[in-house]
Scaffold this motif. Structure first.
Motif, PDB file in Angstrom:
ATOM      1  N   ASP A   1       0.815  -1.220   0.000  1.00 14.37           N
ATOM      2  CA  ASP A   1       0.000   0.000   0.000  1.00 14.37           C
ATOM      3  C   ASP A   1       0.847   1.267   0.000  1.00 14.37           C
ATOM      4  N   SER A   2       2.036   1.187  -0.572  1.00 11.02           N
ATOM      5  CA  SER A   2       2.937   2.330  -0.612  1.00 11.02           C
ATOM      6  C   SER A   2       3.574   2.416  -1.989  1.00 11.02           C
ATOM      7  N   ARG A   3       3.801   3.645  -2.435  1.00  7.69           N
ATOM      8  CA  ARG A   3       4.485   3.892  -3.702  1.00  7.69           C
ATOM      9  C   ARG A   3       5.461   5.034  -3.483  1.00  7.69           C
ATOM     10  N   LEU A   4       6.550   5.008  -4.196  1.00  8.30           N
ATOM     11  CA  LEU A   4       7.449   6.151  -4.237  1.00  8.30           C
ATOM     12  C   LEU A   4       7.364   6.656  -5.673  1.00  8.30           C
ATOM     13  N   LEU A   5       6.534   7.683  -5.852  1.00  9.12           N
ATOM     14  CA  LEU A   5       6.302   8.237  -7.180  1.00  9.12           C
ATOM     15  C   LEU A   5       7.548   9.003  -7.615  1.00  9.12           C
ATOM     16  N   THR A   6       8.092   8.608  -8.740  1.00  9.35           N
ATOM     17  CA  THR A   6       9.319   9.197  -9.262  1.00  9.35           C
ATOM     18  C   THR A   6       8.962  10.034 -10.484  1.00  9.35           C
ATOM     19  N   VAL A   7       9.517  11.244 -10.526  1.00 12.39           N
ATOM     20  CA  VAL A   7       9.172  12.197 -11.580  1.00 12.39           C
ATOM     21  C   VAL A   7      10.421  12.472 -12.411  1.00 12.39           C
TER      22      VAL A   7
ATOM     23  N   GLU B   1       1.078   6.695   0.364  1.00 13.21           N
ATOM     24  CA  GLU B   1       0.753   5.488   1.124  1.00 13.21           C
ATOM     25  C   GLU B   1      -0.740   5.459   1.409  1.00 13.21           C
ATOM     26  N   ARG B   2      -1.368   4.320   1.104  1.00 12.85           N
ATOM     27  CA  ARG B   2      -2.799   4.160   1.363  1.00 12.85           C
ATOM     28  C   ARG B   2      -3.016   3.836   2.840  1.00 12.85           C
ATOM     29  N   ARG B   3      -3.882   4.627   3.479  1.00 11.20           N
ATOM     30  CA  ARG B   3      -4.215   4.426   4.897  1.00 11.20           C
ATOM     31  C   ARG B   3      -5.722   4.587   5.060  1.00 11.20           C
ATOM     32  N   ASP B   4      -6.419   3.485   5.108  1.00 13.81           N
ATOM     33  CA  ASP B   4      -7.888   3.502   5.219  1.00 13.81           C
ATOM     34  C   ASP B   4      -8.498   4.382   4.138  1.00 13.81           C
ATOM     35  N   THR B   5      -9.230   5.441   4.537  1.00 14.28           N
ATOM     36  CA  THR B   5      -9.915   6.281   3.553  1.00 14.28           C
ATOM     37  C   THR B   5      -9.076   7.473   3.111  1.00 14.28           C
TER      38      THR B   5
ATOM     39  N   SER C   1      -7.026   6.070  -8.066  1.00 17.89           N
ATOM     40  CA  SER C   1      -6.583   4.688  -7.927  1.00 17.89           C
ATOM     41  C   SER C   1      -7.016   4.034  -6.625  1.00 17.89           C
ATOM     42  N   TRP C   2      -7.005   4.815  -5.546  1.00 16.97           N
ATOM     43  CA  TRP C   2      -7.296   4.248  -4.234  1.00 16.97           C
ATOM     44  C   TRP C   2      -8.629   4.727  -3.656  1.00 16.97           C
ATOM     45  N   GLY C   3      -9.253   5.693  -4.289  1.00 15.57           N
ATOM     46  CA  GLY C   3     -10.493   6.245  -3.749  1.00 15.57           C
ATOM     47  C   GLY C   3     -10.261   7.072  -2.494  1.00 15.57           C
ATOM     48  N   ALA C   4      -9.054   7.573  -2.319  1.00 19.10           N
ATOM     49  CA  ALA C   4      -8.741   8.360  -1.120  1.00 19.10           C
ATOM     50  C   ALA C   4      -9.576   9.634  -1.108  1.00 19.10           C
ATOM     51  N   ARG C   5     -10.145   9.929   0.054  1.00 19.91           N
ATOM     52  CA  ARG C   5     -10.965  11.135   0.198  1.00 19.91           C
ATOM     53  C   ARG C   5     -10.185  12.304   0.787  1.00 19.91           C
ATOM     54  N   GLU C   6      -9.040  11.993   1.415  1.00 19.72           N
ATOM     55  CA  GLU C   6      -8.196  13.032   1.988  1.00 19.72           C
ATOM     56  C   GLU C   6      -6.735  12.680   1.765  1.00 19.72           C
ATOM     57  N   MET C   7      -5.897  13.722   1.726  1.00 20.55           N
ATOM     58  CA  MET C   7      -4.448  13.534   1.727  1.00 20.55           C
ATOM     59  C   MET C   7      -3.944  14.094   3.048  1.00 20.55           C
ATOM     60  N   HIS C   8      -3.134  13.320   3.737  1.00 17.71           N
ATOM     61  CA  HIS C   8      -2.527  13.739   4.998  1.00 17.71           C
ATOM     62  C   HIS C   8      -1.026  13.856   4.812  1.00 17.71           C
TER      63      HIS C   8
END
Length: 180
Positions: free
Chosen positions: A64-70, A83-87, A120-127
């Motif tokens: 549930d983790s990615r290191l996005l490289t640009v 990193e995906r953490r619940d919602t 991709s993950w349906g995340a509703r918030e970014m922390h």
């Protein structure tokens, strides 16, 4: 996830082969004299390392983790941890090459990171957590729609993997953005 091109940048997930390049990028953005070229330097409040190969590899390998490289023109110019953490998703390890800071690159990257975790993950918030003494950096995130929560966590004093503090009042503040 597959790579995507946005604003002349290529976004892709880091691989084991990227570790040394990403450690060098992160260190250059936050520590030592090279970091003073950009505005995100922490050189006045923290010395020592910001990360190490094991830290970067653990982000690449974690579930549930990615290191996005640009990349731009085949050269790595930035990265960020997602990193995906619940919602919600956690945003960290954000680094832009010091020579490119202030060019608008960071805005493009954080917007793309937000889009990817929402779609991709349906995340509703970014922390994220930011050293609370970094008023300029917090203000930059506030202009991107993040809000201060007042929720603080202690800095890991005594653990040199996170740097050698130059002051005794460091702590992290949680910033949150709704991704609607």
């Amino acid at each position: 996830m597959e790579s995507a091109a946005v604003h002349g940048l290529t976004f892709r997930d880091a691989t084991d082969a990227d570790v040394d390049t990403l450690v060098a990028l992160i260190e250059s953005a936050y520590r030592g004299d090279s970091s003073r070229v950009g505005w995100t330097t922490e050189a006045d409040i923290l010395q020592g390392q910001r990360t190490d190969p094991q830290g970067v590899l653990s982000v690449i390998k974690a579930p549930d983790s990615r290191l996005l490289t640009v990349e731009r023109d085949g050269t790595v110019v930035a990265c960020c941890q997602l990193e995906r953490r619940d919602t919600h998703a956690y945003f960290g390890m954000f680094a832009v090459s010091p020579a490119l800071q202030g060019s608008g690159l960071g805005k493009v990257i954080i917007a793309e990171a937000e889009r990817q975790v929402r779609e991709s993950w349906g995340a509703r918030e970014m922390h994220m957590t930011v050293i609370s003494a970094r008023d300029d950096l917090i203000a930059w995130y506030e202009r991107r729609g993040y809000r201060r929560t007042g929720h603080m966590t202690p800095f890991p004093y005594g653990d040199e993997r996170f740097g050698i503090p130059q002051r005794d009042d460091l702590q992290f503040e949680l910033l949150v953005k709704e991704l609607a």
